[in-house]
Write a protein that holds these residues in place. Structure first.
Motif, PDB file in Angstrom:
ATOM      1  N   TYR A 280      23.399 -13.503  36.024  1.00 58.82           N
ATOM      2  CA  TYR A 280      22.840 -12.676  37.072  1.00 58.82           C
ATOM      3  C   TYR A 280      21.367 -13.025  37.247  1.00 58.82           C
ATOM      4  O   TYR A 280      20.697 -13.441  36.311  1.00 58.82           O
ATOM      5  CB  TYR A 280      22.911 -11.185  36.692  1.00 58.82           C
ATOM      6  CG  TYR A 280      24.277 -10.560  36.722  1.00 58.82           C
ATOM      7  CD1 TYR A 280      25.128 -10.650  35.625  1.00 58.82           C
ATOM      8  CD2 TYR A 280      24.713  -9.836  37.828  1.00 58.82           C
ATOM      9  CE1 TYR A 280      26.376 -10.061  35.640  1.00 58.82           C
ATOM     10  CE2 TYR A 280      25.961  -9.224  37.853  1.00 58.82           C
ATOM     11  CZ  TYR A 280      26.779  -9.348  36.759  1.00 58.82           C
ATOM     12  OH  TYR A 280      28.018  -8.742  36.768  1.00 58.82           O
TER      13      TYR A 280
ATOM     14  N   GLN B 189      17.785 -11.165  38.605  1.00 55.11           N
ATOM     15  CA  GLN B 189      17.120  -9.940  39.056  1.00 55.11           C
ATOM     16  C   GLN B 189      15.740 -10.304  39.569  1.00 55.11           C
ATOM     17  O   GLN B 189      14.886 -10.749  38.812  1.00 55.11           O
ATOM     18  CB  GLN B 189      17.019  -8.911  37.932  1.00 55.11           C
ATOM     19  CG  GLN B 189      16.511  -7.554  38.421  1.00 55.11           C
ATOM     20  CD  GLN B 189      16.771  -6.440  37.419  1.00 55.11           C
ATOM     21  OE1 GLN B 189      16.614  -6.607  36.214  1.00 55.11           O
ATOM     22  NE2 GLN B 189      17.192  -5.282  37.902  1.00 55.11           N
TER      23      GLN B 189
ATOM     24  N   LYS C 248      13.821  -5.950  41.901  1.00 50.94           N
ATOM     25  CA  LYS C 248      14.764  -5.371  40.943  1.00 50.94           C
ATOM     26  C   LYS C 248      16.224  -5.428  41.384  1.00 50.94           C
ATOM     27  O   LYS C 248      17.073  -4.783  40.780  1.00 50.94           O
ATOM     28  CB  LYS C 248      14.389  -3.923  40.595  1.00 50.94           C
ATOM     29  CG  LYS C 248      12.981  -3.786  40.055  1.00 50.94           C
ATOM     30  CD  LYS C 248      12.802  -4.543  38.757  1.00 50.94           C
ATOM     31  CE  LYS C 248      11.406  -4.337  38.185  1.00 50.94           C
ATOM     32  NZ  LYS C 248      11.187  -5.134  36.960  1.00 50.94           N
ATOM     33  N   PHE C 249      16.519  -6.180  42.466  1.00 56.57           N
ATOM     34  CA  PHE C 249      17.919  -6.345  42.836  1.00 56.57           C
ATOM     35  C   PHE C 249      18.597  -7.273  41.847  1.00 56.57           C
ATOM     36  O   PHE C 249      18.096  -8.357  41.556  1.00 56.57           O
ATOM     37  CB  PHE C 249      18.043  -6.925  44.253  1.00 56.57           C
ATOM     38  CG  PHE C 249      17.787  -5.923  45.325  1.00 56.57           C
ATOM     39  CD1 PHE C 249      16.659  -6.006  46.108  1.00 56.57           C
ATOM     40  CD2 PHE C 249      18.680  -4.885  45.551  1.00 56.57           C
ATOM     41  CE1 PHE C 249      16.414  -5.080  47.106  1.00 56.57           C
ATOM     42  CE2 PHE C 249      18.441  -3.958  46.541  1.00 56.57           C
ATOM     43  CZ  PHE C 249      17.305  -4.058  47.322  1.00 56.57           C
ATOM     44  N   LEU C 250      19.744  -6.852  41.349  1.00 62.15           N
ATOM     45  CA  LEU C 250      20.489  -7.627  40.375  1.00 62.15           C
ATOM     46  C   LEU C 250      21.701  -8.232  41.077  1.00 62.15           C
ATOM     47  O   LEU C 250      22.553  -7.509  41.581  1.00 62.15           O
ATOM     48  CB  LEU C 250      20.935  -6.708  39.236  1.00 62.15           C
ATOM     49  CG  LEU C 250      21.556  -7.334  38.002  1.00 62.15           C
ATOM     50  CD1 LEU C 250      20.552  -8.236  37.300  1.00 62.15           C
ATOM     51  CD2 LEU C 250      22.022  -6.244  37.060  1.00 62.15           C
TER      52      LEU C 250
ATOM     53  N   ILE D  72      24.905 -11.220  41.119  1.00 63.34           N
ATOM     54  CA  ILE D  72      25.742 -12.152  40.373  1.00 63.34           C
ATOM     55  C   ILE D  72      25.498 -13.557  40.902  1.00 63.34           C
ATOM     56  O   ILE D  72      25.306 -13.762  42.109  1.00 63.34           O
ATOM     57  CB  ILE D  72      27.239 -11.772  40.519  1.00 63.34           C
ATOM     58  CG1 ILE D  72      28.117 -12.709  39.721  1.00 63.34           C
ATOM     59  CG2 ILE D  72      27.666 -11.762  41.977  1.00 63.34           C
ATOM     60  CD1 ILE D  72      28.100 -12.459  38.240  1.00 63.34           C
TER      61      ILE D  72
ATOM     62  N   PHE E 263      19.802 -12.770  33.660  1.00 62.86           N
ATOM     63  CA  PHE E 263      20.587 -12.094  32.633  1.00 62.86           C
ATOM     64  C   PHE E 263      21.939 -12.782  32.478  1.00 62.86           C
ATOM     65  O   PHE E 263      22.622 -13.081  33.455  1.00 62.86           O
ATOM     66  CB  PHE E 263      20.844 -10.632  33.007  1.00 62.86           C
ATOM     67  CG  PHE E 263      19.646  -9.751  32.916  1.00 62.86           C
ATOM     68  CD1 PHE E 263      18.941  -9.393  34.063  1.00 62.86           C
ATOM     69  CD2 PHE E 263      19.211  -9.257  31.691  1.00 62.86           C
ATOM     70  CE1 PHE E 263      17.829  -8.564  33.983  1.00 62.86           C
ATOM     71  CE2 PHE E 263      18.102  -8.429  31.606  1.00 62.86           C
ATOM     72  CZ  PHE E 263      17.405  -8.091  32.750  1.00 62.86           C
TER      73      PHE E 263
ATOM     74  N   ARG F 101      12.840 -14.185  31.330  1.00 62.58           N
ATOM     75  CA  ARG F 101      11.888 -14.066  32.433  1.00 62.58           C
ATOM     76  C   ARG F 101      11.347 -15.448  32.761  1.00 62.58           C
ATOM     77  O   ARG F 101      10.622 -16.052  31.958  1.00 62.58           O
ATOM     78  CB  ARG F 101      10.741 -13.124  32.089  1.00 62.58           C
ATOM     79  CG  ARG F 101       9.748 -12.930  33.244  1.00 62.58           C
ATOM     80  CD  ARG F 101       8.704 -11.879  32.915  1.00 62.58           C
ATOM     81  NE  ARG F 101       9.304 -10.554  32.794  1.00 62.58           N
ATOM     82  CZ  ARG F 101       9.578  -9.752  33.815  1.00 62.58           C
ATOM     83  NH1 ARG F 101       9.286 -10.117  35.059  1.00 62.58           N
ATOM     84  NH2 ARG F 101      10.097  -8.555  33.604  1.00 62.58           N
TER      85      ARG F 101
END
Lengths: 114, 111
Positions: free
Chosen positions: A35, A37, A41-43, A45, A90, A110
């Motif tokens: 994923y 982000q 903060k939009f997560l 796939i 992630f 990050r």
């Protein structure tokens, strides 16, 4: 023992470079995910593998290439890094594919592209 | 996949019960409702999942009315450590489908 681990935790690099992020899960799960982000903060796939086979491949630039050497590992290689690639990435895993199965997320990597 | 709508933010005090409602008007027959929690600088964590009526675990309760067009996550007696973003997701569990995370609800708990 960490269930889903990612390395590195922080990655700072310059535009145009190639980098890889590694992910490992020790849960015995069949399915793994990547994923992204972004700063808002939009997560979202990016990819999903089930038993080393790609099953989800969202609209992601070809510069991103996932590789699953075995069920426990899913690595993400990024070529020719761009400023817009800066985000937190992630990795996650689940027992089986499908949204009804609990997904276990790693701590995130990050990535900062300068 | 059914789209979800939830409040952008909520505030609460320690010890209070917090209810976060999610709307999913076009939920399909085979869809399940799942909630995840995300703390700053961490990956999301599964909280609870349900199909209909009420589901309870050691962390939260999930209330789903008969028409299933909405759901409510209930956190009993919140503490400062419950400050996080809460995501409501809907999906049918088919292989090849993905969790679609919206903006989530940012819950801030104060003392």
């Amino acid at each position: 023992d960490t269930a889903v681990s990612q390395t590195p935790k922080y990655l700072v690099t310059q535009m145009g470079n190639d980098k890889s992020i590694k992910c490992e899960q020790n849960l015995g799960h069949d399915t793994m995910y990547w994923y992204k982000q972004d700063s808002k903060k939009f997560l979202k796939i990016m990819f999903s593998y089930n038993n080393k086979e790609l099953i989800i491949n969202e609209t992601v630039p070809n510069r991103f290439s996932p590789k699953s050497p075995d069920k426990a590992h899913l690595n993400l290689h990024i070529n020719s890094l761009e400023l817009g690639d800066s985000a937190v990435y992630f990795c996650a895993s689940s027992p089986s594919p499908g949204t009804t199965y609990e997904q276990y997320f790693g701590p995130g990597t990050r990535l900062t592209v300068t | 996949l059914a789209k979800t709508t939830q409040p952008i933010s909520m505030d609460s005090y320690e010890g209070q019960e917090v209810n976060i409602t999610c709307s999913h008007n076009n939920i399909a027959t085979n869809d399940y409702i799942t909630w995840y929690q995300q703390f700053p600088s961490q990956g999301p964590r599964f909280i609870i999942q349900g199909y209909k009526t009420k589901v309870t675990n050691e962390v939260a309760s999930l209330f789903i009315p008969a028409d299933r067009k909405s759901s409510t996550l209930s956190l009993p007696r919140v503490s400062l450590s419950d400050t996080a973003v809460y995501y409501c997701l809907v999906g049918d569990g088919q292989a090849g489908t993905a969790l679609i995370f919206g903006k989530g609800t940012t819950l801030s708990v104060s003392s």
